[in-house]
Design a protein around this motif. Structure first.
Motif, PDB file in Angstrom:
ATOM      1  N   SER A   6      -0.007   1.411  -3.863  1.00 19.45           N
ATOM      2  CA  SER A   6       1.003   2.940  -3.975  1.00 19.45           C
ATOM      3  C   SER A   6       1.127   3.431  -5.113  1.00 19.45           C
ATOM      4  O   SER A   6       1.698   2.029  -6.299  1.00 19.45           O
ATOM      5  CB  SER A   6       1.512   2.965  -2.523  1.00 19.45           C
ATOM      6  OG  SER A   6       0.985   2.638  -1.444  1.00 19.45           O
ATOM      7  N   ILE A   7       1.250   4.361  -5.196  1.00 22.16           N
ATOM      8  CA  ILE A   7       1.888   4.993  -6.489  1.00 22.16           C
ATOM      9  C   ILE A   7       2.939   5.243  -6.231  1.00 22.16           C
ATOM     10  O   ILE A   7       3.609   6.077  -5.813  1.00 22.16           O
ATOM     11  CB  ILE A   7       1.162   6.109  -6.991  1.00 22.16           C
ATOM     12  CG1 ILE A   7      -0.495   5.657  -7.746  1.00 22.16           C
ATOM     13  CG2 ILE A   7       1.578   6.653  -7.872  1.00 22.16           C
ATOM     14  CD1 ILE A   7      -1.077   6.241  -8.854  1.00 22.16           C
ATOM     15  N   ASP A   8       4.499   4.922  -7.064  1.00 17.89           N
ATOM     16  CA  ASP A   8       5.699   5.160  -6.520  1.00 17.89           C
ATOM     17  C   ASP A   8       5.925   4.404  -5.662  1.00 17.89           C
ATOM     18  O   ASP A   8       7.657   3.808  -5.407  1.00 17.89           O
ATOM     19  CB  ASP A   8       6.094   6.446  -7.206  1.00 17.89           C
ATOM     20  CG  ASP A   8       7.225   6.241  -7.223  1.00 17.89           C
ATOM     21  OD1 ASP A   8       7.722   5.787  -7.946  1.00 17.89           O
ATOM     22  OD2 ASP A   8       7.799   8.327  -7.572  1.00 17.89           O
ATOM     23  N   VAL A   9       5.630   4.710  -4.335  1.00 20.76           N
ATOM     24  CA  VAL A   9       5.743   5.026  -3.002  1.00 20.76           C
ATOM     25  C   VAL A   9       4.797   4.783  -1.957  1.00 20.76           C
ATOM     26  O   VAL A   9       3.732   5.834  -2.133  1.00 20.76           O
ATOM     27  CB  VAL A   9       6.833   5.843  -2.939  1.00 20.76           C
ATOM     28  CG1 VAL A   9       8.776   5.534  -3.008  1.00 20.76           C
ATOM     29  CG2 VAL A   9       6.658   7.075  -2.328  1.00 20.76           C
ATOM     30  N   PRO A  10       4.641   3.793  -1.079  1.00 23.85           N
ATOM     31  CA  PRO A  10       3.622   4.037  -0.274  1.00 23.85           C
ATOM     32  C   PRO A  10       3.541   5.106   0.438  1.00 23.85           C
ATOM     33  O   PRO A  10       4.763   6.075   1.078  1.00 23.85           O
ATOM     34  CB  PRO A  10       3.550   2.510   0.890  1.00 23.85           C
ATOM     35  CG  PRO A  10       4.933   1.695  -0.477  1.00 23.85           C
ATOM     36  CD  PRO A  10       5.950   3.002  -0.703  1.00 23.85           C
ATOM     37  N   SER A  11       2.337   5.597   0.607  1.00 22.74           N
ATOM     38  CA  SER A  11       2.377   7.183   1.256  1.00 22.74           C
ATOM     39  C   SER A  11       2.415   7.519   3.201  1.00 22.74           C
ATOM     40  O   SER A  11       2.559   5.964   3.376  1.00 22.74           O
ATOM     41  CB  SER A  11       1.426   8.051   0.917  1.00 22.74           C
ATOM     42  OG  SER A  11       0.522   8.299  -0.356  1.00 22.74           O
ATOM     43  N   GLY A  12       3.938   8.386   3.245  1.00 21.48           N
ATOM     44  CA  GLY A  12       4.331   8.013   4.662  1.00 21.48           C
ATOM     45  C   GLY A  12       5.846   7.938   4.245  1.00 21.48           C
ATOM     46  O   GLY A  12       6.809   7.818   5.177  1.00 21.48           O
ATOM     47  N   PHE A  13       6.353   6.543   3.176  1.00 25.50           N
ATOM     48  CA  PHE A  13       7.807   6.231   3.551  1.00 25.50           C
ATOM     49  C   PHE A  13       8.795   7.104   2.450  1.00 25.50           C
ATOM     50  O   PHE A  13       8.158   7.867   2.171  1.00 25.50           O
ATOM     51  CB  PHE A  13       7.780   5.604   1.800  1.00 25.50           C
ATOM     52  CG  PHE A  13       9.444   4.300   2.219  1.00 25.50           C
ATOM     53  CD1 PHE A  13       9.353   2.879   2.380  1.00 25.50           C
ATOM     54  CD2 PHE A  13      10.341   4.769   0.980  1.00 25.50           C
ATOM     55  CE1 PHE A  13      10.702   2.477   2.818  1.00 25.50           C
ATOM     56  CE2 PHE A  13      11.074   4.510   1.079  1.00 25.50           C
ATOM     57  CZ  PHE A  13      11.488   3.662   1.865  1.00 25.50           C
ATOM     58  N   ASN A  14      10.024   7.476   3.720  1.00 23.33           N
ATOM     59  CA  ASN A  14      10.563   8.188   3.299  1.00 23.33           C
ATOM     60  C   ASN A  14      11.873   8.071   2.481  1.00 23.33           C
ATOM     61  O   ASN A  14      12.976   6.670   3.258  1.00 23.33           O
ATOM     62  CB  ASN A  14      11.645   8.809   4.637  1.00 23.33           C
ATOM     63  CG  ASN A  14      11.916  10.155   5.052  1.00 23.33           C
ATOM     64  OD1 ASN A  14      13.097  10.125   3.849  1.00 23.33           O
ATOM     65  ND2 ASN A  14      12.115  11.261   5.396  1.00 23.33           N
ATOM     66  N   VAL A  15      11.796   7.987   0.900  1.00 22.85           N
ATOM     67  CA  VAL A  15      12.447   7.681  -0.001  1.00 22.85           C
ATOM     68  C   VAL A  15      14.151   8.892   0.704  1.00 22.85           C
ATOM     69  O   VAL A  15      15.213   8.065   0.152  1.00 22.85           O
ATOM     70  CB  VAL A  15      12.518   8.054  -1.341  1.00 22.85           C
ATOM     71  CG1 VAL A  15      13.339   7.785  -2.088  1.00 22.85           C
ATOM     72  CG2 VAL A  15      10.761   7.713  -1.109  1.00 22.85           C
ATOM     73  N   PHE A  16      14.359   9.910   0.804  1.00 24.49           N
ATOM     74  CA  PHE A  16      15.343  10.656   1.272  1.00 24.49           C
ATOM     75  C   PHE A  16      16.445   9.236   2.312  1.00 24.49           C
ATOM     76  O   PHE A  16      17.445   9.924   2.242  1.00 24.49           O
ATOM     77  CB  PHE A  16      14.886  12.040   2.105  1.00 24.49           C
ATOM     78  CG  PHE A  16      14.945  13.178   1.161  1.00 24.49           C
ATOM     79  CD1 PHE A  16      15.318  13.518   0.178  1.00 24.49           C
ATOM     80  CD2 PHE A  16      13.621  12.929   0.909  1.00 24.49           C
ATOM     81  CE1 PHE A  16      15.344  14.660  -0.157  1.00 24.49           C
ATOM     82  CE2 PHE A  16      12.725  13.936   0.290  1.00 24.49           C
ATOM     83  CZ  PHE A  16      14.066  14.483  -0.928  1.00 24.49           C
ATOM     84  N   GLU A  17      15.517   9.080   3.396  1.00 27.79           N
ATOM     85  CA  GLU A  17      16.312   7.956   4.270  1.00 27.79           C
ATOM     86  C   GLU A  17      16.399   6.891   3.778  1.00 27.79           C
ATOM     87  O   GLU A  17      17.366   6.219   4.271  1.00 27.79           O
ATOM     88  CB  GLU A  17      15.921   8.808   5.970  1.00 27.79           C
ATOM     89  CG  GLU A  17      16.402  10.457   5.973  1.00 27.79           C
ATOM     90  CD  GLU A  17      15.596  10.087   7.428  1.00 27.79           C
ATOM     91  OE1 GLU A  17      16.079   9.840   8.835  1.00 27.79           O
ATOM     92  OE2 GLU A  17      15.412  11.233   8.212  1.00 27.79           O
TER      93      GLU A  17
END
Length: 506
Positions: free
Chosen positions: A168-179
């Motif tokens: 995954s690039i930067d974050v796994p898709s679906g991961f919520n970095v805001f929370e």
């Protein structure tokens, strides 16, 4: 202590890098290449790669990775999820257009409807070694939904069947970095190549083996104040906005000898977008201040200078304001200094954001610095009077002494200078906007008014102070382009809207 980056941090660093002259196209190039380099060094024996890209900048990173892998001899298929016409940024679109021309080395597929997911399943069933997940980045709010959600589920389903490796690039898709947590479905990554620093929540959730890669964001993007810091302090205006939503500011200042200072602070606050600004000033100069502009509302105070009777007038009204400026033009009368110190303590007890400048600083130097929601804006001489310590010239040392005094007093300090230094006792930021033409009288009052408006609109007073320093200096730089060293404080005020217009476009 490890710092975990929020989406706001990521945006801020990108925009500050751009302000430093680093094109975001370069950052995207470095990001995509770092993923390709990792795959080539760690997984070099696996040659069939599928890159699944969204229409945002995360997808742009994926386009770059695909290009570099193709140049290294990999068999590359790029699957764009969504319509190519909807690719959101110019830099992502540019990298997509390059792939379109690579007709011999890259197989490019577009999937924009759920009915076409069978094509994705077919691709992922064809002896794939590695899937690069570049679908969703740090900007996702809530859970993945719609076509993106179906794609995430399909990737995970096919991984279970065929056992390919997911990067995954930067974050796994679906991961919520805001929370900082997984909400709903997320790509089950084996590796996550993240940029500049760990993202919020990476210490709490399973996101595969995480590798942090530098993409060329310099340390200065964190240290300086740039557009990325200010935009988070700009309150958005909606159709249903009404008077008061963007701040009520009270300026307490002026004396029989000084009428211009509080007027400049008030006009700067209005030009920065405050909805209501009232100048509380001794009665003999109240009409003088009114005469500067019909936009100014003036509250007369008894006496020729600020005195203890002023508190009787101010105490019932101060809670009506979102921020207060204390000090411009009050003078050095003994009773005035004592009164200013008492007002500062009163405002602090009421928990109202307070900016203290000019002779207000002499008052708290004599009677004590109150703690609380307080911002002070001394120059080097005033800093010495306040803390009996001269700030050094060397910037890192200067930053440390400002940080130390802010921490000791529980306040925010904005030390004015060739490079402004701002600290809340924890973080330290350096503002490089501004020029020597701004030594003219009144520009400090302008800074106070600008900063007070941001304090009224933004709950983070450190961020508001950074924003005030940046906008004031930038407006001064625009004024300098027109007026050179002969600029006036009023010229700086007139350039504030131009700066804010630029920032809203960032």
């Amino acid at each position: 202590m490890t710092k975990y980056l929020s989406p706001e941090d990521v945006y801020r660093l990108d925009k500050n890098s751009e302000f430093l002259g680093i094109d975001t196209l370069i950052l995207m190039e470095n990001a995509g290449k770092s993923v390709a380099d990792f795959i080539a060094s760690k997984l070099g024996d696996k040659k069939h790669v599928v890159v699944i890209c969204g229409t945002g900048n995360n997808g742009g990173d994926g386009f770059v990775s695909a290009r570099h892998l193709a140049s290294l001899g990999y068999e590359v298929t790029v699957v764009l999820i969504g319509k190519s016409a909807l690719i959101r940024s110019e830099i992502a679109r540019k990298n997509y257009e390059i792939l379109k021309r690579m007709i011999f080395s890259v197989n490019l597929v577009e999937i924009n409807y759920s009915s076409k997911l069978s094509k994705l399943e077919e691709i992922l069933s064809s002896d794939v070694d590695i899937v690069i997940d570049a679908l969703l980045g740090v900007g996702i709010k809530g859970a993945a939904r719609g076509l993106a959600l179906e794609v995430i589920r399909k990737i995970n389903e096919m991984k279970q069947k065929h056992g390919f490796i997911i990067v995954s690039i930067d974050v796994p898709s679906g991961f919520n970095v805001f929370e900082g947590r997984i909400i709903g479905d997320m790509v089950n990554a084996d590796y996550t190549i993240t940029f500049h620093g760990l993202k919020k929540g990476f210490d709490l959730e399973k996101v595969g083996e995480v590798l942090v890669r530098s993409i060329g964001i310099p340390p200065e993007a964190e240290l300086i104040v740039g557009p990325g810091d200010v935009v988070n302090c700009l309150k958005k205006r909606t159709k249903w906005s009404h008077k008061g939503d963007f701040g009520r500011v009270l300026v307490i200042g002026g004396s029989k000898d000084y009428s211009g200072a509080p007027a400049l602070a008030a006009m700067a606050a209005l030009r920065t977008g405050a909805d209501l600004v009232i100048v509380a000033t001794p009665e003999p100069i109240s009409n003088v201040i009114r005469s500067f502009s019909p936009n100014l509302i003036v509250k007369p105070l008894p006496g020729e200078v600020l005195n203890n009777k002023s508190i009787d007038v101010l105490e019932p009204i101060i809670t009506n304001f979102d921020s207060i400026v204390l000090g411009p033009g009050i003078g050095l009368n003994d009773e005035t200094l004592e009164t200013a110190a008492n007002i500062a303590k009163l405002v602090s007890k009421k928990n109202i954001p307070l900016l203290i400048d000019a002779d207000g600083l002499k008052a708290i130097a004599k009677y004590g610095v109150p703690s609380g929601k307080i911002v002070i804006t001394p120059h080097a001489g005033e800093f010495n009077i306040l803390f009996n310590e001269k700030p050094p010239i060397e910037l890192r040392e200067r930053g440390e002494i400002v940080r130390k005094k802010a921490e000791e007093n529980g306040i925010i300090i904005l030390l004015k200078g060739h490079v402004d230094v701002i600290s809340d006792g924890l973080a330290v930021k350096f503002n490089t906007t501004g020029n020597p033409g701004m030594t003219v009288g009144g520009t400090g009052d302008v800074l106070s008014g600008i900063t007070a408006t941001f304090m009224a609109q933004c709950s983070d007073l450190f961020l508001a102070s950074c924003a005030g320093a940046f906008v004031s200096g930038y407006a001064g730089d625009l004024a300098f382009q027109r007026k050179s060293y002969e600029l006036l404080a009023t010229d700086v005020i007139e350039e504030i809207p131009s700066v804010l217009r630029m920032l809203r476009g960032v």
